[in-house]
Each structure stands twice: as structure tokens, then as C-alpha cells.
Design a protein around this motif. Structure first.
Motif, PDB file in Angstrom:
ATOM      1  N   PHE A 243      -5.332  -2.486  39.201  1.00 24.63           N
ATOM      2  CA  PHE A 243      -4.743  -3.735  38.701  1.00 24.63           C
ATOM      3  C   PHE A 243      -5.763  -4.859  38.524  1.00 24.63           C
TER       4      PHE A 243
ATOM      5  N   GLY B 297      -0.418  -6.739  34.436  1.00 26.58           N
ATOM      6  CA  GLY B 297       0.653  -6.119  35.218  1.00 26.58           C
ATOM      7  C   GLY B 297       1.436  -5.098  34.437  1.00 26.58           C
TER       8      GLY B 297
ATOM      9  N   CYS C  33      -1.727 -12.931  35.246  1.00 23.54           N
ATOM     10  CA  CYS C  33      -2.447 -11.656  35.167  1.00 23.54           C
ATOM     11  C   CYS C  33      -2.932 -11.354  33.756  1.00 23.54           C
TER      12      CYS C  33
ATOM     13  N   VAL D  80      -0.840  -1.948  33.417  1.00 22.47           N
ATOM     14  CA  VAL D  80      -1.025  -0.950  34.478  1.00 22.47           C
ATOM     15  C   VAL D  80       0.282  -0.231  34.777  1.00 22.47           C
TER      16      VAL D  80
ATOM     17  N   CYS E  85       6.702  -5.268  34.763  1.00 22.37           N
ATOM     18  CA  CYS E  85       5.714  -4.995  35.807  1.00 22.37           C
ATOM     19  C   CYS E  85       6.435  -4.655  37.103  1.00 22.37           C
TER      20      CYS E  85
ATOM     21  N   LEU F 107       3.080  -6.115  40.793  1.00 22.53           N
ATOM     22  CA  LEU F 107       1.758  -5.736  41.299  1.00 22.53           C
ATOM     23  C   LEU F 107       0.990  -6.884  41.930  1.00 22.53           C
TER      24      LEU F 107
END
Length: 282
Positions: free
Chosen positions: A104, A76, A72, A79, A18, A21
């Protein structure tokens, strides 16, 4: 109950894949959970150029306990690597970076629903609705694969409501099978959305209870029996789960546990891990 999520790494956050984010897209305010104010879209000052947290091992000590309870659900990396094909927000045009930050939280909501649906499909008592649950799972998975533009325009609340109807039915089916629930005053009591802040529930018999959305902040649940309890959305911040039995509780997530206090004697479902700070506290 087997852990249906053990083979689904995409529903667990993978910070290495990730672009940090959650440290950029989400806002937070100076409080007991965060040491400073940060608006949405602005990188946290602790975020390094490598997208890693510079104080990760000291978050609680430095006043960022809110970061330690966040998860998350794999949004993360979804996306970062899928929706935006591995393109970093740091090097992207401002408009694309802004779209990444907007998308997100949408994908995070969808991945949380995937977590609940996957668990529901692993509950034998929910077999009467397995077909509908599987269909909802496939639909939700398909939504996560949409383009950034489609995700930004998605009515997440409407989709969540449709899924919630199935999750409620799942809850009713599971809790209906709890021994002694019918006719009992304690077992199976509907405490949905109840204000139980600071409640004294030491050794309480909450087996088969619906605690959906219940506010259990700083509640004393020491030694409580929470087997077969529906925990979806329950606020467990600073709740004391020392020696409590949650081994069969369902719709319980890692963020909920991370926000609570517990011990080596706290019994947990296989789908979640014992928070590190519980061990440190003990």
C-alpha cells in the motif's frame, strides 16, 4: 490553467472501493494529531467491519485530525481492487494481508508521483520537457500495475529521484516566466527546505518562489501572493492561508491544504478543493 487531474478519478481516494487500508497498514502515535497509539498492521479501533470509519464526521472533535489531512491519491482502491483483485485482507491468509499492507505505501508513493507528473504535463511553460514527462508518467503507471511481489521489491526512492529531476526542471521553466522574477530580491527567491516555522509572511510577495520542502508550520501567510510558487513537499501544518492567493501555485496537494488554515477568501488552484473545516472555522 485547466485542471489536468479532473478526469483522473484514480488519483483521488475512493474509500468505497478500498478495504480501509490506511486505517490498518499505517502506524500513528498519540499526539496532537491522533488520540492513541496504533502500530502498522493493526486496524484502528474506529474502523468498522464494513471498512468505514465509525467517527468519520467527528474525527477532529475526537482527536484524530491527522486522519482528515491524509490522502492516498487513489492507492487504496488500486491495491484493493487491482493488485489484489478485490480480495479483502480480513478474509485473506495472514501472509497475504501483510503483503497488502506492505504494498500500500509503495503504490501511494507512485500515485503521488503520477499526480505531480500529470500536473506538470498541463503546464504550458514545461513544454520543453513534456516528452520526458510523458515517458516518466507511462513508466510510473506501468509500475503501479505490477504484481504484489514486484511492488514490494521496488526501489521507490530511486524511481522518485529520477522523476524529481524532471519535476525540478519543470519548476525552473514555470518560475522563469514569472513577471519581474529576474533580478528581484523577493520574487522567485529560492526557499527550498527553508525553516519558516512560525514565520511572519503576511502579504509577502512569494510569487514564483520555490518552497519545495519548506517548513511553513504555523506560518502567517495571510494575504500572501503565492502565484506560480512551487509548493511540492512544503509543510503547511497550521499555516494561516487566510486570503492568500495560491491560484497558480503548482505541485500543491489536497493533504497540504487540509493541514492548513484558510478562508473563503483564499484563492486556490482548480486541482484542489477548499477544505471543509475552513468553512466550519469561518
Amino acid at each position: 490553467m485547466p485542471d489536468q487531474k479532473a478526469g483522473l478519478p484514480e488519483l483521488r481516494g475512493d474509500c468505497a472501493r478500498c478495504f480501509g487500508l490506511c486505517c490498518v497498514a499505517l502506524p500513528f502515535a498519540a499526539s496532537a494529531d491522533f488520540a492513541l497509539d496504533k502500530p502498522a498492521g493493526r486496524p484502528c479501533p474506529n474502523l468498522g467491519a464494513d471498512h468505514r470509519c465509525g467517527i468519520h464526521a467527528e474525527l477532529r472533535a475526537k482527536g484524530f485530525s491527522g486522519c482528515t489531512v491524509y490522502d492516498c491519491f487513489g492507492a487504496g482502491q488500486q491495491v484493493s481492487q487491482v493488485t489484489f483483485g478485490g480480495r479483502d485482507w480480513r478474509t485473506a491468509p495472514k501472509e497475504r494481508a501483510r503483503r497488502m499492507f506492505d504494498v500500500f505505501p509503495v503504490v501511494r508513493h507512485l500515485h503521488e508521483l503520477l499526480w505531480y507528473l500529470t500536473e506538470a504535463l498541463g503546464l504550458p511553460a514545461a513544454r520543453p520537457v513534456h516528452g520526458e514527462l510523458r515517458q516518466a508518467l507511462e513508466q510510473t503507471e506501468a509500475l503501479t500495475g505490477q504484481s504484489a511481489e514486484e511492488l514490494a521489491a521496488l526501489d521507490v526512492a530511486a524511481h522518485r529521484q529520477r522523476v524529481n529531476v524532471l519535476l525540478l526542471r519543470t519548476s525552473e521553466l514555470v518560475r522563469a516566466g514569472v513577471p519581474g522574477r529576474k533580478g528581484g530580491r523577493g520574487k522567485g527567491r529560492d526557499r527550498r527546505g527553508a525553516d519558516l516555522i512560525g514565520a511572519r509572511l503576511r502579504r509577502a510577495d512569494l510569487r514564483g518562489a520555490s518552497l519545495r520542502g519548506a517548513r511553513l508550520i504555523a506560518a502567517d501567510l495571510t494575504g500572501a501572493d503565492l502565484r506560480d510558487a512551487d509548493m511540492i513537499g512544503a509543510d503547511l501544518r497550521d499555516a494561516d492561508l487566510t486570503d492568500a492567493d495560491l491560484s497558480g501555485a503548482f505541485f500543491l496537494t489536497q493533504p497540504q491544504l487540509n493541514a492548513a488554515r484558510g478562508s473563503a477568501g483564499t484563492r486556490l488552484p482548480r486541482s484542489v478543493a477548499r477544505p471543509v473545516h475552513w468553512t466550519a472555522a469561518g
